[in-house]
Design a protein around this motif. Sequence first.
Motif, mmCIF file in Angstrom:
data_model
loop_
_atom_site.group_PDB
_atom_site.id
_atom_site.type_symbol
_atom_site.label_atom_id
_atom_site.label_comp_id
_atom_site.label_asym_id
_atom_site.label_seq_id
_atom_site.Cartn_x
_atom_site.Cartn_y
_atom_site.Cartn_z
ATOM 1 N N PRO A 11 32.348 31.022 42.993
ATOM 2 C CA PRO A 11 31.169 30.153 43.042
ATOM 3 C C PRO A 11 30.017 30.740 43.866
ATOM 4 O O PRO A 11 28.854 30.565 43.514
ATOM 5 N N ALA A 12 30.340 31.459 44.945
ATOM 6 C CA ALA A 12 29.272 32.071 45.750
ATOM 7 C C ALA A 12 28.557 33.161 44.967
ATOM 8 O O ALA A 12 27.322 33.263 45.005
ATOM 9 N N VAL A 13 29.315 33.985 44.248
ATOM 10 C CA VAL A 13 28.707 35.043 43.434
ATOM 11 C C VAL A 13 27.866 34.419 42.323
ATOM 12 O O VAL A 13 26.755 34.872 42.043
ATOM 13 N N GLN A 14 28.381 33.371 41.698
ATOM 14 C CA GLN A 14 27.629 32.697 40.634
ATOM 15 C C GLN A 14 26.328 32.100 41.170
ATOM 16 O O GLN A 14 25.280 32.192 40.521
ATOM 17 N N ALA A 15 26.377 31.511 42.347
ATOM 18 C CA ALA A 15 25.165 30.937 42.944
ATOM 19 C C ALA A 15 24.160 32.033 43.270
ATOM 20 O O ALA A 15 22.946 31.869 43.041
ATOM 21 N N TYR A 16 24.644 33.159 43.803
ATOM 22 C CA TYR A 16 23.747 34.280 44.093
ATOM 23 C C TYR A 16 23.131 34.816 42.800
ATOM 24 O O TYR A 16 21.920 35.032 42.719
ATOM 25 N N GLN A 17 23.967 35.000 41.776
ATOM 26 C CA GLN A 17 23.475 35.507 40.503
ATOM 27 C C GLN A 17 22.430 34.561 39.908
ATOM 28 O O GLN A 17 21.400 35.002 39.393
ATOM 29 N N ALA A 18 22.657 33.275 40.000
ATOM 30 C CA ALA A 18 21.693 32.294 39.489
ATOM 31 C C ALA A 18 20.379 32.370 40.258
ATOM 32 O O ALA A 18 19.294 32.292 39.661
ATOM 33 N N SER A 19 20.454 32.535 41.579
ATOM 34 C CA SER A 19 19.222 32.608 42.370
ATOM 35 C C SER A 19 18.452 33.887 42.063
ATOM 36 O O SER A 19 17.214 33.875 42.013
ATOM 37 N N GLU A 120 20.014 39.761 59.647
ATOM 38 C CA GLU A 120 20.270 39.599 61.083
ATOM 39 C C GLU A 120 21.354 38.566 61.391
ATOM 40 O O GLU A 120 21.785 38.453 62.532
ATOM 41 N N ARG A 121 21.822 37.854 60.402
ATOM 42 C CA ARG A 121 22.875 36.851 60.605
ATOM 43 C C ARG A 121 24.277 37.462 60.580
ATOM 44 O O ARG A 121 25.255 36.764 60.814
ATOM 45 N N PHE A 122 24.358 38.763 60.271
ATOM 46 C CA PHE A 122 25.650 39.413 60.090
ATOM 47 C C PHE A 122 25.751 40.653 60.959
ATOM 48 O O PHE A 122 24.761 41.319 61.235
ATOM 49 N N THR A 123 26.976 40.961 61.369
ATOM 50 C CA THR A 123 27.214 42.194 62.124
ATOM 51 C C THR A 123 27.204 43.370 61.152
ATOM 52 O O THR A 123 27.297 43.198 59.929
ATOM 53 N N ASP A 124 27.124 44.566 61.690
ATOM 54 C CA ASP A 124 27.177 45.766 60.851
ATOM 55 C C ASP A 124 28.486 45.836 60.065
ATOM 56 O O ASP A 124 28.493 46.216 58.894
ATOM 57 N N ASP A 125 29.592 45.463 60.706
ATOM 58 C CA ASP A 125 30.882 45.477 60.009
ATOM 59 C C ASP A 125 30.904 44.473 58.857
ATOM 60 O O ASP A 125 31.443 44.756 57.785
ATOM 61 N N GLU A 126 30.332 43.300 59.075
ATOM 62 C CA GLU A 126 30.277 42.310 57.996
ATOM 63 C C GLU A 126 29.401 42.810 56.844
ATOM 64 O O GLU A 126 29.770 42.663 55.672
ATOM 65 N N LEU A 127 28.275 43.404 57.183
ATOM 66 C CA LEU A 127 27.394 43.936 56.134
ATOM 67 C C LEU A 127 28.061 45.084 55.385
ATOM 68 O O LEU A 127 27.909 45.205 54.161
ATOM 69 N N ALA A 128 28.827 45.901 56.093
ATOM 70 C CA ALA A 128 29.552 46.992 55.430
ATOM 71 C C ALA A 128 30.547 46.412 54.422
ATOM 72 O O ALA A 128 30.701 46.955 53.311
ATOM 73 N N ALA A 129 31.201 45.317 54.766
ATOM 74 C CA ALA A 129 32.137 44.674 53.838
ATOM 75 C C ALA A 129 31.386 44.099 52.637
ATOM 76 O O ALA A 129 31.859 44.185 51.500
ATOM 77 N N VAL A 130 30.223 43.530 52.871
ATOM 78 C CA VAL A 130 29.414 42.996 51.771
ATOM 79 C C VAL A 130 28.995 44.130 50.836
ATOM 80 O O VAL A 130 29.098 44.003 49.611
ATOM 81 N N VAL A 131 28.533 45.217 51.403
ATOM 82 C CA VAL A 131 28.115 46.361 50.592
ATOM 83 C C VAL A 131 29.290 46.883 49.763
ATOM 84 O O VAL A 131 29.165 47.143 48.565
ATOM 85 N N ARG A 132 30.427 47.008 50.395
ATOM 86 C CA ARG A 132 31.620 47.479 49.680
ATOM 87 C C ARG A 132 31.977 46.517 48.553
ATOM 88 O O ARG A 132 32.252 46.924 47.423
ATOM 89 N N PHE A 133 31.981 45.218 48.840
ATOM 90 C CA PHE A 133 32.275 44.208 47.827
ATOM 91 C C PHE A 133 31.290 44.313 46.664
ATOM 92 O O PHE A 133 31.698 44.304 45.492
ATOM 93 N N MET A 134 29.996 44.396 46.961
ATOM 94 C CA MET A 134 28.988 44.440 45.903
ATOM 95 C C MET A 134 29.137 45.694 45.040
ATOM 96 O O MET A 134 28.990 45.629 43.818
#
Length: 156
Positions: A11-19, A120-134
């Motif tokens: 659902p989060a990916v779908q919401a992002y894709q819709a936006s 700025e709401r995320f740490t570098d490690d969290e952003l690295a996980a997001v980048v990897r996921f994407m």
Amino acid sequence: MSSDIAAEVGPAVQAYQASVSDFDREVARVLGVGSTDLACLELVLGADGVSPRDVATALGLTTGSVTTMVDRLEKRGYVTRHPHPDDGRKVLVRATPRLTERVGAAMGPMLASAGADVLERFTDDELAAVVRFMRVAAAHQAAHTVLLRAEPPAVD
């Protein structure tokens, strides 16, 4: 991975894709182009010249339809054709300053606020996980797009 968070991913990916789709639709409207034209302009903006054949391949279109689209975008002042540096029979399509300015005006505020509102709401490690996921999700999606392109269109 917990099943609770796994259940939230789709659902989060779908919401992002819709936006993103909503935003792209509004950028296209502001530019006075359709969604396929916008996809072409995104390819042109990201390169120092792109061949019509490359546009056709990337967007799953015929070269004839790309020629018509480039004609339309050229009339709007968004792209120009230039001789290919290695093959005089070919052309490259490039963005004009008008396109760069109009896209900057449309997208600039969103991009300018992305740092404070999102990154700025995320740490570098969290952003690295997001980048990897994407990246993994994009590769997965691309592989299945190739499979769908091999399917014949529905005939009713």
